[in-house]
Scaffold this motif. Structure first.
Motif, PDB file in Angstrom:
ATOM      1  N   ASN A  64       0.492  -1.491   0.105  1.00  0.00           N
ATOM      2  CA  ASN A  64       0.104   0.300  -0.127  1.00  0.00           C
ATOM      3  C   ASN A  64       0.980   1.458   0.232  1.00  0.00           C
ATOM      4  O   ASN A  64       2.479   1.155   0.117  1.00  0.00           O
ATOM      5  CB  ASN A  64      -1.405  -0.359   0.683  1.00  0.00           C
ATOM      6  N   GLY A  65       0.391   2.206   0.144  1.00  0.00           N
ATOM      7  CA  GLY A  65       0.770   3.728  -0.471  1.00  0.00           C
ATOM      8  C   GLY A  65       0.914   4.010   1.386  1.00  0.00           C
ATOM      9  O   GLY A  65       2.234   5.447   1.172  1.00  0.00           O
ATOM     10  N   THR A  66       1.289   3.964   2.038  1.00  0.00           N
ATOM     11  CA  THR A  66       1.479   4.602   3.610  1.00  0.00           C
ATOM     12  C   THR A  66       2.876   3.985   3.720  1.00  0.00           C
ATOM     13  O   THR A  66       3.637   3.732   4.334  1.00  0.00           O
ATOM     14  CB  THR A  66       0.182   3.403   4.549  1.00  0.00           C
ATOM     15  N   ASP A 112       5.594  11.896  -2.319  1.00  0.00           N
ATOM     16  CA  ASP A 112       4.542  10.913  -2.232  1.00  0.00           C
ATOM     17  C   ASP A 112       3.324  11.749  -3.045  1.00  0.00           C
ATOM     18  O   ASP A 112       2.981  12.722  -3.059  1.00  0.00           O
ATOM     19  CB  ASP A 112       3.612  11.784  -0.650  1.00  0.00           C
ATOM     20  N   ALA A 130       1.492  10.043  -4.845  1.00  0.00           N
ATOM     21  CA  ALA A 130       0.043   9.328  -4.755  1.00  0.00           C
ATOM     22  C   ALA A 130      -0.897   9.580  -5.523  1.00  0.00           C
ATOM     23  O   ALA A 130      -1.774   8.702  -5.903  1.00  0.00           O
ATOM     24  CB  ALA A 130      -0.502   8.855  -2.826  1.00  0.00           C
ATOM     25  N   HIS A 131      -1.245  11.077  -5.851  1.00  0.00           N
ATOM     26  CA  HIS A 131      -2.213  12.068  -6.265  1.00  0.00           C
ATOM     27  C   HIS A 131      -1.255  11.481  -7.449  1.00  0.00           C
ATOM     28  O   HIS A 131      -2.258  12.258  -8.905  1.00  0.00           O
ATOM     29  CB  HIS A 131      -2.539  12.426  -5.908  1.00  0.00           C
ATOM     30  N   SER A 146       0.052   5.101  -4.215  1.00  0.00           N
ATOM     31  CA  SER A 146      -0.922   4.685  -3.680  1.00  0.00           C
ATOM     32  C   SER A 146      -1.475   4.054  -4.507  1.00  0.00           C
ATOM     33  O   SER A 146      -1.797   4.744  -5.936  1.00  0.00           O
ATOM     34  CB  SER A 146      -1.393   5.753  -2.813  1.00  0.00           C
ATOM     35  N   LYS A 186      -8.121   5.370  -6.103  1.00  0.00           N
ATOM     36  CA  LYS A 186      -6.740   6.821  -6.983  1.00  0.00           C
ATOM     37  C   LYS A 186      -7.621   5.766  -8.320  1.00  0.00           C
ATOM     38  O   LYS A 186      -8.076   4.617  -8.488  1.00  0.00           O
ATOM     39  CB  LYS A 186      -5.808   5.709  -6.224  1.00  0.00           C
TER      40      LYS A 186
END
Ligand SMILES: *Cc1c(COP(=O)(O)O)cnc(C)c1O
Length: 370
Positions: free
Chosen positions: A57-59, A154, A156-157, A178, A183
């Protein structure tokens, strides 16, 4: 007709089943299997990057990236999804906030420079390309170079976002993605880290598999953050349709921005960046107007969300911060409008009409009360 804020991409079941049968036949369900290899190669090619490591996962992507880069203390942005900060704290990283730029909503290089001039003991900078709008990566690179800091983005977007035809993931020492179902591109749950240096990639690959080294030797303790073969199958299936999805999202995004530019405030987008249409943020500073718009959208069954709020320095008041005035102000007034691959231009018109009418009414009220 209701319009939802987001709608996860649905994988084609025939294609998906085809991949899943391959997994069943091979009996190789996880631990860097054939689909893991294939998805890695396809993503590297599609995104134009090297040293891409799939993770669960992205975390964990952020945590593993920091661990691989020996980042034990970091300055980060207060304006992001909570995971950008919470992952650092869970990792035991000493974390401080530096304010964002009021126009781009991204970490401000000048403010960061000032912060580092005063306190220079941080190992790294963790910045988010918020809403898929790239940070001022060149200025941040200069600041990082000046103070000898590592940068983790980060991203993720920012799936498939380029700056002048170069992937945004190629900036910094590492970028994290992520692949959560909400997403732009997803593997249900999942993510990836793109490292600048091969050695960091190699180290991280061991870290996500308990720290097991070549030949089964145990080195630095690791974690389990591997992406399994079934999830890779979802990724491979969706990657086949992602081009048209991204094109459509970018079209919807531009349509929104054109229609809304004179009606509400919009974040300033990076001049040289491609857009992926991941989110459609608007800013309405006046609380009464904001509430009126949120209520009107809800009445018309149009989902929207105040996102991101609160400013993370307020969520974690025990952490050092420079006041984060811009972030606090923006977090108070930013709203994300519906944007996903299954929307049509007519949906955008409906959303914009509701906003326009509501703000016009509010302005008329103002005039009559004067
Ligand atoms: C979604 C997201 C994450 C977390 O990713 P998960 O895959 O859900 O763990 C981290 N940072 C940002 C900015 C995100 O939007």
């Amino acid at each position: 007709m209701a319009i939802s804020l987001n709608s996860p991409l649905t994988p084609d079941l025939n294609k998906l089943t085809n991949y899943l049968s391959q997994v069943n036949e091979s009996g190789w369900y996880t631990n860097f299997g054939p689909l893991h290899q294939l998805l890695t190669e396809r993503l590297e090619e599609y995104l134009g990057v090297e040293n891409l490591l799939l993770v669960s996962n992205g975390t964990l992507a952020i945590q593993v990236a920091c661990k691989a880069l020996n980042i034990n203390s970091a300055i980060t942005t207060p304006f992001s999804f909570v995971a950008t900060t919470s992952s650092l704290l869970w990792q035991g990283i000493e974390t401080a906030f530096s304010d964002i730029d009021a126009k781009s909503y991204n970490l401000c290089p000048k403010t960061l420079d000032k912060a580092l001039m005063q306190v220079d003991h941080y190992d790294g900078i963790v910045a988010t390309h918020v809403y898929g709008n790239p940070c001022d990566v060149e200025s941040l690179a200069k600041v990082a170079h000046k103070y000898n800091k590592k940068i983790v983005y980060d991203a993720a977007h920012a799936f498939a976002v380029n700056i002048k035809n170069k992937s945004v993931l190629n900036f910094g020492d590492a970028s994290t993605l992520s692949f959560h179902a909400t997403k732009v591109f997803h593997t249900v749950e999942g993510g990836a880290i793109v490292f600048k240096h091969k050695a960091d990639y190699e180290k991280a690959k061991k870290l996500i598999n308990f720290g097991i080294q070549a030949g089964g030797k145990l080195g630095e303790p690791g974690i389990n953050a591997k992406l399994n073969e079934y999830q890779c199958a979802v990724g491979l299936t969706l990657l086949e349709q992602i081009d048209s999805v991204l094109e459509h999202r970018a079209y919807l995004f531009e349509l929104y921005r054109n229609k809304l530019k004179d009606i509400v405030e919009l974040p300033k987008w990076h001049m040289d960046a491609s857009v992926n249409g991941a989110y459609m943020p608007i800013f309405i500073g006046c609380e009464k107007q904001q509430t009126a718009v949120l209520n009107a959208l809800a009445e018309h069954k149009i989902q929207s969300r105040r996102y991101f709020t609160p400013s993370l320095d307020l969520a974690y008041p025990q952490l050092k911060s420079d006041g984060c005035n811009n972030s606090q102000k923006l977090a108070g007034g930013v709203i994300c409008l519906p944007l996903h691959g299954y929307m049509e231009a007519s949906d955008i018109n409906s959303v914009v009409n509701v906003i326009e009418m509501t703000l016009k009414q509010k302005n008329d009220e103002k005039v009559t009360t004067i």
